[in-house]
Structure formats: C-alpha cells, structure tokens
Design a protein around this motif. Structure first.
Motif, mmCIF file in Angstrom:
data_model
loop_
_atom_site.group_PDB
_atom_site.id
_atom_site.type_symbol
_atom_site.label_atom_id
_atom_site.label_comp_id
_atom_site.label_asym_id
_atom_site.label_seq_id
_atom_site.Cartn_x
_atom_site.Cartn_y
_atom_site.Cartn_z
ATOM 1 N N CYS A 1 31.864 14.500 3.168
ATOM 2 C CA CYS A 1 30.422 14.588 3.365
ATOM 3 C C CYS A 1 29.823 13.180 3.376
ATOM 4 O O CYS A 1 30.086 12.368 2.490
ATOM 5 C CB CYS A 1 29.797 15.420 2.247
ATOM 6 S SG CYS A 1 28.004 15.367 2.214
ATOM 7 N N HIS B 1 26.722 12.355 3.067
ATOM 8 C CA HIS B 1 25.597 12.194 2.147
ATOM 9 C C HIS B 1 26.070 11.755 0.758
ATOM 10 O O HIS B 1 25.505 10.852 0.146
ATOM 11 C CB HIS B 1 24.818 13.510 2.062
ATOM 12 C CG HIS B 1 23.553 13.407 1.266
ATOM 13 N ND1 HIS B 1 22.533 12.540 1.590
ATOM 14 C CD2 HIS B 1 23.142 14.062 0.156
ATOM 15 C CE1 HIS B 1 21.548 12.661 0.719
ATOM 16 N NE2 HIS B 1 21.895 13.579 -0.166
ATOM 17 N N CYS B 2 27.126 12.402 0.259
ATOM 18 C CA CYS B 2 27.566 12.118 -1.110
ATOM 19 C C CYS B 2 28.852 11.284 -1.133
ATOM 20 O O CYS B 2 29.366 10.957 -2.200
ATOM 21 C CB CYS B 2 27.792 13.421 -1.872
ATOM 22 S SG CYS B 2 29.080 14.462 -1.169
ATOM 23 N N CYS C 1 25.398 17.884 -4.461
ATOM 24 C CA CYS C 1 24.923 17.256 -3.226
ATOM 25 C C CYS C 1 24.149 18.288 -2.407
ATOM 26 O O CYS C 1 24.593 19.416 -2.224
ATOM 27 C CB CYS C 1 26.116 16.734 -2.435
ATOM 28 S SG CYS C 1 25.754 16.278 -0.749
ATOM 29 N N GLU D 1 23.510 18.296 0.673
ATOM 30 C CA GLU D 1 24.036 18.494 2.031
ATOM 31 C C GLU D 1 25.240 19.426 2.045
ATOM 32 O O GLU D 1 25.350 20.302 2.874
ATOM 33 C CB GLU D 1 24.432 17.136 2.639
ATOM 34 C CG GLU D 1 23.271 16.215 2.930
ATOM 35 C CD GLU D 1 22.432 16.702 4.120
ATOM 36 O OE1 GLU D 1 23.039 17.071 5.137
ATOM 37 O OE2 GLU D 1 21.199 16.721 4.004
ATOM 38 N N CYS D 2 26.167 19.208 1.128
ATOM 39 C CA CYS D 2 27.423 19.961 1.161
ATOM 40 C C CYS D 2 27.509 20.952 0.006
ATOM 41 O O CYS D 2 28.515 21.624 -0.153
ATOM 42 C CB CYS D 2 28.620 19.022 1.126
ATOM 43 S SG CYS D 2 28.761 18.089 -0.414
HETATM 44 ZN ZN LIG Z 1 27.866 16.030 -0.021
#
Ligand SMILES: [Zn+2]
Ligand SMILES: [Zn+2]
Length: 372
Positions: free
Chosen positions: A144, A146-147, A201, A203-204
């Motif tokens: 991911c 984002h994280c 996170c 996003e995920c």
């Molecule tokens: Zn993530």
C-alpha cells in the motif's frame, strides 16, 4: 505418552555414556536410513518415530537425566510427551543434514512470501514457431502506497500484538505420522506482523497491500508447447510485511492450426495432387510454418508419398535446431467424367504397357511411416 518402551540408547545404537556429538551423529545416520520418504522398510515409519523420540529425549540434558535415573516411567512422571520438541530446531537440523527442509514449510519465516499468480495466454501455432510477445493483464497486490505496507495510518502508534506477543507466529500441536508435532502458524490477529497499529491505514484498512492492475509483456520463446508455463519471478503478489513477492505463472495455450498436426517438434500436413499432376509431375504451393512454400514433385508421384522439408518444423525450445515438416501426398481421382474425358481415359488405358503402373515396393512402408 511415550510411543515406545524400547531403550533409547539401544534405539540410537549408542553407549549410555555417549556424548552429545555422538548422539547427534547416530540420530543423523538413522534418520537418513529410516525416513519414510526414503526407506523401503515396511516398519520405517514406526522406527523413524522411535528414533526421533529417542533423540528428543537424549539430546536434552533434563530429559536424559530423568530417563537415566527412572527410565520411561520417569519421563512420564516428569510430564514428558514425545513430539513436543522444537520443530524449528529439528527442521534446521534436517536442512543441515539433508540439504533441504524436511518439513517443507515456512517455519521460522516471519515475512511471508507473496502468493503466485496464474495467468493464461493463447497463441497460434505459427506464433509458437517463431516466438512472440504477449501483453498479459492481471491483478496483483502491491504494498500500500499510503502506509508503506505496514498497515498503520501514517503518524499513528504501533503496538505489539498481544495474541502472539510480537512473534508473529503461534505454535500449534498437530499429529502426523511421526507423532505429535509443534507446528508454527502465522498469528491470525496480526497476520504475522507481530505488531498492531493503533489506527489502521485508511487506504488499505490495515492489510498493508493494495490491488493494482498490471500488464506484463511476456516473451514467449520459439518452440513452446501447448500447456507449458512461463514463470515471471517476483511479479506476483507482494509479500506480507516486506516479504518477497510471489511469481507469475503464465500458462501458454497453443491453438491448433487446421493446416498442421504437431507432434513434438515435427509438423505434418497434406497436399492434394490431381491424378495428372501426380502422373506428370508438378510444382505446387504448400502451407509451411513460415508461409507458403513451393515444392516440386516428380512425375509418377504416388499417394502416401511423403515430402520431408528438413528443419522446417518447430524450433527446439531453448535448444538448437528445428524439427521437420512432413508433407503427405494425397492424389485426387476424377469423380465426374464427361464423354470426351472418358474416351480419352479409355484410349490411355489401351496404351498402358507393362511398365506404366509398376508397383512401388516400399509403398506400404512409406504409408506406415508417413504419420509415425
Ligand atoms: Zn495502507
Ligand atoms: Zn500476533
């Protein structure tokens, strides 16, 4: 409960005062002989289990002392159960001994490798002959963005997993032919990470991975056979917690070509000659893997005759040279004759001499070998 009442020193074939190294060596030798995968002995499994148990007891000073003093009863009294040895250690031992992991597992690996992906492409036979490139789309999980793959919302605290105490693994007792084993499995709470983020996170949702559509240019080598797989190392799903990515296996389907029959690296096809072409000789066009080709047939060409186009078959996959292309001759007889044609054939037949239809001795052999 102990599975054997036999003397552990006898089982390993060592003296009662044998040292650690000697016991190890004896176990190694016996395990090699008796491992059920390699031994033909009908009692190999039982013997192997006994030997493992003996080694388990005698290789640790606490259990060995107990056994020396009180025998099997002493072990039972001490709460000893065979098979509860550390699988990790035994597995390491075997990989040192045998050069591979006896238990074939991912024991001790915290960063799980990503899963493999299967994809499929279909190509034409002529493409298989010259090799080709195909774009293969597939979905793949990637870390991911984002994280960064750790599943935590950036800036949030990360805590140690309480289920596994941060190890990322749980030990589980399971039964197998060797007795009871401690199996190691990935902790379901933290999925092997050992740590749990305070805030997942966004996003995920903590998975640390995202799904991405990817297109790979897959080079398909000349000579590939239907059903073969091409492995693209490291192009598969991302591993957990930074583990190695899996592979992509591309299954190659070679569509049958109605003009050719492939057998190994050879291809076969047929060519139709008219009766007069066969009798008078002719130059005809046949389809070959690399396009049309002209072949010349001698006067008196017989049905069933085979013209070999040497080295014009399929390339040898990852090798040198090519197979042959064999063209089987078929001769067409007239089905409908008008009066004039019939008169001419009658006239021809009256002029037939002793030599006109001389049989070819090898005809039957040739027919048999045409599609061998
Ligand atoms: Zn993530
Ligand atoms: Zn955990």
């Amino acid at each position: 409960m102990a599975t054997t009442e036999r003397d552990y020193y006898e089982l390993l074939g060592v003296a009662r005062d044998a040292g650690e190294v000697e016991i190890k060596r004896a176990f190694r030798k016996l395990a090699r002989e008796l491992h059920p995968d390699v031994s033909d002995r009908p009692d190999a499994q039982d013997r192997f289990r006994e030997v493992v148990e003996a080694y388990e007891v005698l290789s640790k000073s606490e259990t060995r002392e107990l056994y020396d003093r009180y025998g099997h009863a002493g072990l039972r009294g001490g709460g000893f159960t065979p098979g509860h040895f550390d699988l990790g250690n035994l597995s390491d031992l075997f990989s040192a001994f045998f050069g591979d992991d006896l238990f074939g597992g991912s024991v001790g690996r915290t960063h799980a490798r990503g899963a493999d992906i299967a994809a499929e492409v279909e190509i034409e036979l002529v493409e298989a002959a010259r090799g080709t490139t195909r774009q293969v789309p597939f979905h793949v999980t990637v870390p991911c963005a984002h994280c960064g793959g750790d599943g935590a919302e950036p800036g949030s605290e990360i805590q140690t997993c309480t289920t596994c105490g941060g190890a990322g693994r749980l030990q589980q007792v399971s039964r197998s032919v060797f007795g009871e084993f401690v199996r190691t499995q990935v902790c379901p709470t933290c999925r092997g990470a050992g740590r749990i983020p305070e805030q997942l996170c966004t996003e995920c949702e903590g998975a640390g991975r995202a799904i991405e559509e990817r297109v790979l240019d897959v080079a398909i080598p000349p000579g590939i056979h239907d059903g073969q797989r091409i492995r693209l190392t490291g192009e598969g799903h991302a591993g957990a917690e930074g583990g190695r990515a899996g592979d992509v296996y591309v299954l190659v389907r070679v569509r049958p070509d109605p003009r050719f029959v492939r057998e190994g690296n050879d291809v076969f096809s047929t060519v139709d000659l008219t009766m007069t072409q066969a009798a008078l000789g002719a130059t005809v066009t046949v389809a070959a893997l690399e396009g049309d080709e002209e072949i010349t047939l001698e006067p008196g060409t017989q049905p069933g005759q085979v013209v070999v186009l040497r080295g014009r078959g399929m390339p040898v996959l990852q090798g040198f040279g090519r197979g042959d292309h064999r063209v089987l001759v078929n001769v067409l007889m007239p089905r409908h004759l008008d009066d004039e044609q019939r008169r001419l054939l009658d006239e021809f037949d009256r002029r037939v001499g002793e030599d006109t239809y001389r049989a070819d001795e090898g005809f039957f052999q040739k027919l048999k070998s045409a599609f061998r």
